[in-house]
Design an enzyme around this catalytic site. Structure first.
Site, PDB file in Angstrom:
ATOM      1  N   ASP A 140      -7.110  18.763 -14.105  1.00  0.00           N
ATOM      2  CA  ASP A 140      -5.950  19.580 -15.597  1.00  0.00           C
ATOM      3  C   ASP A 140      -5.052  20.869 -14.803  1.00  0.00           C
ATOM      4  O   ASP A 140      -5.431  21.564 -13.181  1.00  0.00           O
ATOM      5  CB  ASP A 140      -6.296  19.873 -17.055  1.00  0.00           C
ATOM      6  N   ASP A 155       6.799  14.611  -8.959  1.00  0.00           N
ATOM      7  CA  ASP A 155       6.358  12.618  -8.863  1.00  0.00           C
ATOM      8  C   ASP A 155       7.224  12.624 -10.258  1.00  0.00           C
ATOM      9  O   ASP A 155       7.702  12.712 -11.640  1.00  0.00           O
ATOM     10  CB  ASP A 155       5.532  12.603  -9.020  1.00  0.00           C
ATOM     11  N   ASP A 197       9.353   7.433  -7.150  1.00  0.00           N
ATOM     12  CA  ASP A 197       8.660   6.645  -7.010  1.00  0.00           C
ATOM     13  C   ASP A 197       9.659   5.116  -7.623  1.00  0.00           C
ATOM     14  O   ASP A 197      11.189   5.551  -7.464  1.00  0.00           O
ATOM     15  CB  ASP A 197       7.864   7.298  -8.900  1.00  0.00           C
ATOM     16  N   HIS A 207      -2.582   8.007  -3.153  1.00  0.00           N
ATOM     17  CA  HIS A 207      -3.755   7.499  -4.242  1.00  0.00           C
ATOM     18  C   HIS A 207      -3.522   5.601  -4.981  1.00  0.00           C
ATOM     19  O   HIS A 207      -3.993   5.619  -6.023  1.00  0.00           O
ATOM     20  CB  HIS A 207      -2.685   7.826  -5.500  1.00  0.00           C
TER      21      HIS A 207
HETATM   22  C1  NOJ Z   1       4.088   3.809  -7.207  1.00  0.00           C
HETATM   23  C2  NOJ Z   1       2.994   4.177  -7.185  1.00  0.00           C
HETATM   24  O1  NOJ Z   1       2.365   5.272  -5.918  1.00  0.00           O
HETATM   25  C3  NOJ Z   1       1.991   3.799  -7.909  1.00  0.00           C
HETATM   26  O2  NOJ Z   1       0.802   4.306  -8.403  1.00  0.00           O
HETATM   27  C4  NOJ Z   1       2.660   3.531  -9.748  1.00  0.00           C
HETATM   28  O3  NOJ Z   1       1.900   2.503 -10.307  1.00  0.00           O
HETATM   29  C5  NOJ Z   1       3.570   1.692  -8.908  1.00  0.00           C
HETATM   30  N1  NOJ Z   1       4.544   3.207  -8.470  1.00  0.00           N
HETATM   31  C6  NOJ Z   1       4.554   2.338 -10.731  1.00  0.00           C
HETATM   32  O4  NOJ Z   1       5.004   3.749 -10.706  1.00  0.00           O
END
Ligand code: NOJ
Length: 580
Positions: A67, A141, A243, A364
């Site tokens: 968190d 993000d 993203d 990630h």
């Molecule tokens: C890219 C992100 O890094 C990923 O973790 C996500 O699942 C997809 N875009 C969809 O948002």
């Protein structure tokens, strides 16, 4: 007896005292990358970014989930100027907005708030203040392509054809006999169309069905999203990681994608119409204009590697789209000198003038690079050499939490998995959960991550691989990262210098030079890395000067003189040499 460890430079003047002023290194044939000239270079060019996966960094309330207060309690670790601190410049937080967490935050249900699992807006403001007090920037993000199906916009959109938000998403009628509008496939498997009984139409989702795609051709969507951007910029954030930007535009006449033979699932079609439309560049241009009203904001884009023109197309003309764009080629490549050489010789120079490269080995979504690069060889030695590459290649480096202690991919059982994508393809694809296990802080229970039960199991190697243990060991991977970060901060050549590949080394090796003019003369740093499991020796006749090895990735090596006629590198060893 162990050799004398490498010098640690307490400050810039100590570093430059040992730097002989010199002239520019003119004998090397091809210049590969010359940084754009800025009177005051933007901060994100010389910064090192650290990606925090909020679920896994630090839990403060014992619920087993990381968190914001937890992150705040670890800010000194990231940057406070003391010896126990890593010394990065910016943190990127994977999404912390309210979300049903079907895609662990990439399914946002409210863009202007904080998910209660992570805290509150007040916690966020405090985190931001504390980060800024330490000179640490904070990047949010931003998920533009889709929302959660629980977002009010989508709930309203699906109520009826006449809903004022109907056009905010991509709705389409099916074809005759109950067939879907077209053959498009979702990135996470299956069709990208789901029938909505309430709306009596199909909606488009490029990822999970719980992530409906927004319709960016509809002006109110842009207005709403730009309000979101202003909301966070007014709070003081320093930029956004954007993203999936190449998905923003689709051909809304809904033509079928052409079929592609021989491959599986998502790759079984040419994605001509469901992504990569010119409108994505127009949207990025608008966003760039918007943020230019705020000082010092960085926009960092994530685009698929196979988007036309490559991710670098999102630099636009170098000054009208994004400041940085991830290049994932090294995140997917094996441990081979030619992959890295190609990256430096072909991909970096292809970036439009005014653009700036990024260096990223892990995040990630992918298996951690220590295991990826380590396959078939000495993973520890390769991770050390990779740290040298990450922090000395031309561009802005992105570290992924835990790589500095050598965290590996977690070995998870099916019942431990949380990510729907990982579950769907388990055990045939490695998936994403293994790279998301809790940060390994110390050898106490649950690695110091939580007092409760962690949301994903902590890797069993935590008692060996953890910050507390490695920070006091001058030969640990952590100490290597820290020395490199410290050195980099003091070195104009490494932060912003020109870059050239040096020819003449064996195929399994990579040698490059970074150089910059400083008030004290030309600073010239040579980096040599051996990707092979065997030692090698070679001479570099095009390098006219001698030097001093300031860093070797071999934990047993000590400070030494360097002679271009006798370069010796151990298996997977990297050396950073200051040329005299
Ligand atoms: C890219 C992100 O890094 C990923 O973790 C996500 O699942 C997809 N875009 C969809 O948002």
């Amino acid at each position: 007896m162990l050799p004398r460890p490498f010098p640690r430079f307490a400050d810039v003047s100590a570093y430059f005292r040992c730097l002989n002023s010199g002239t520019r290194f003119a004998t090397v044939q091809h210049k590969m990358f010359e940084p754009p000239h800025h009177p005051t270079p933007p901060w994100w060019q010389s910064a090192v970014f650290y990606q925090i996966y909020p679920w896994s960094f630090q839990d403060s309330n014992g619920d087993g989930i990381g968190d914001l207060r937890g992150i705040q309690s670890r800010l000194d670790y990231l940057r406070d100027g003391t010896t126990a601190s890593l010394g990065v410049d910016a943190i990127w937080l994977s999404p912390i907005y309210p979300s049903p967490m079907r895609d662990f935050g990439y399914d946002v249900s409210d863009y202007c708030n904080i998910d209660p699992r992570f805290g509150t807006l007040t916690d966020f403001d405090e985190l931001l203040r504390e980060a800024h007090r330490r000179g640490l920037r904070v990047i949010m993000d931003l998920v533009l392509n889709h929302t959660s199906d629980q977002h009010d916009w989508f709930r309203e959109s699906r109520t009826s054809h006449n809903s004022s938000r109907r056009q905010w998403y991509c709705w389409a009628d099916g074809k005759a006999f109950g067939r879907r509008p077209n053959n498009w496939n979702a990135r996470f498997g299956g069709s990208s169309w789901t029938w909505d009984p309430q709306a009596r139409q199909y909606y488009l989702h490029s990822f999970l069905k719980e992530q409906p795609d927004l319709n960016w051709q509809h002006p109110p969507v842009r207005k709403a999203m730009w309000d979101v951007v202003r909301f966070w910029l007014d709070r003081g954030v320093d930029g956004f990681r954007l993203d999936a930007i190449n998905w923003l535009g689709k051909d809304m006449r809904w033509p079928d994608n052409p079929f592609r033979f021989g491959l599986r699932g998502y790759t079984r079609q040419h994605h001509l119409y469901d992504r990569d439309q010119a409108i994505a560049h127009e949207i990025m241009g608008e966003l760039r204009q918007l943020v230019s009203a705020y000082p010092d904001v960085a926009l960092i884009g994530e685009a698929a590697a196979d988007t036309p023109g490559g991710p670098a197309s999102f630099y636009g003309h170098g000054d009208d789209e994004l400041h940085l764009v991830f290049d994932f080629r090294l995140m997917k490549s094996p441990w081979r000198a030619d992959s890295f050489r190609r990256f430096l010789s072909d991909h970096v120079p292809a970036i439009p003038k005014g653009g700036w490269p990024t260096i990223v080995f892990s995040n990630h979504d992918q298996p951690r690079h220590i295991d990826r690069y380590g396959t078939g060889g000495d993973a520890q030695a390769r991770a050390r050499a990779a740290a040298l590459l990450l922090l000395t290649m031309p561009g802005t480096p992105f570290l992924y939490y835990g790589e500095e202690v050598g965290m590996r991919n977690g070995r998870l059982r099916y019942r431990d998995l949380r990510d729907p994508y990982t579950k769907r393809f388990w055990p045939f694809r490695p998936g994403r959960d293994p790279a998301r296990t809790p940060m390994q802080w110390d050898a106490s229970s649950h690695a110091g991550f939580t007092a409760g039960r962690p949301w994903l199991p902590v890797s069993p190697d935590f008692s060996q691989l953890n910050v507390a243990r490695e920070a006091v060991d001058p030969r640990s991977l952590w100490s290597l990262y820290r020395s490199l970060l410290q050195l980099r901060r003091m070195s104009p050549a490494l932060c912003r210098g020109e870059y050239r590949l040096i020819d003449g080394c064996p195929d399994d090796c990579l040698v490059y030079l970074r150089e910059a003019r400083t008030d004290q003369g030309w600073e010239r740093i040579l980096v040599a890395v051996n990707f092979a499991e065997l030692a090698c020796e070679f001479s570099l006749p095009t390098v006219p000067s001698q030097g001093r090895v300031l860093v070797s990735t071999d934990p047993l090596a000590g400070e030494a003189l360097w002679d271009p006629r006798h370069t010796h590198l151990g298996p997977n060893e990297g050396q950073l040499v200051r040329l005299i």
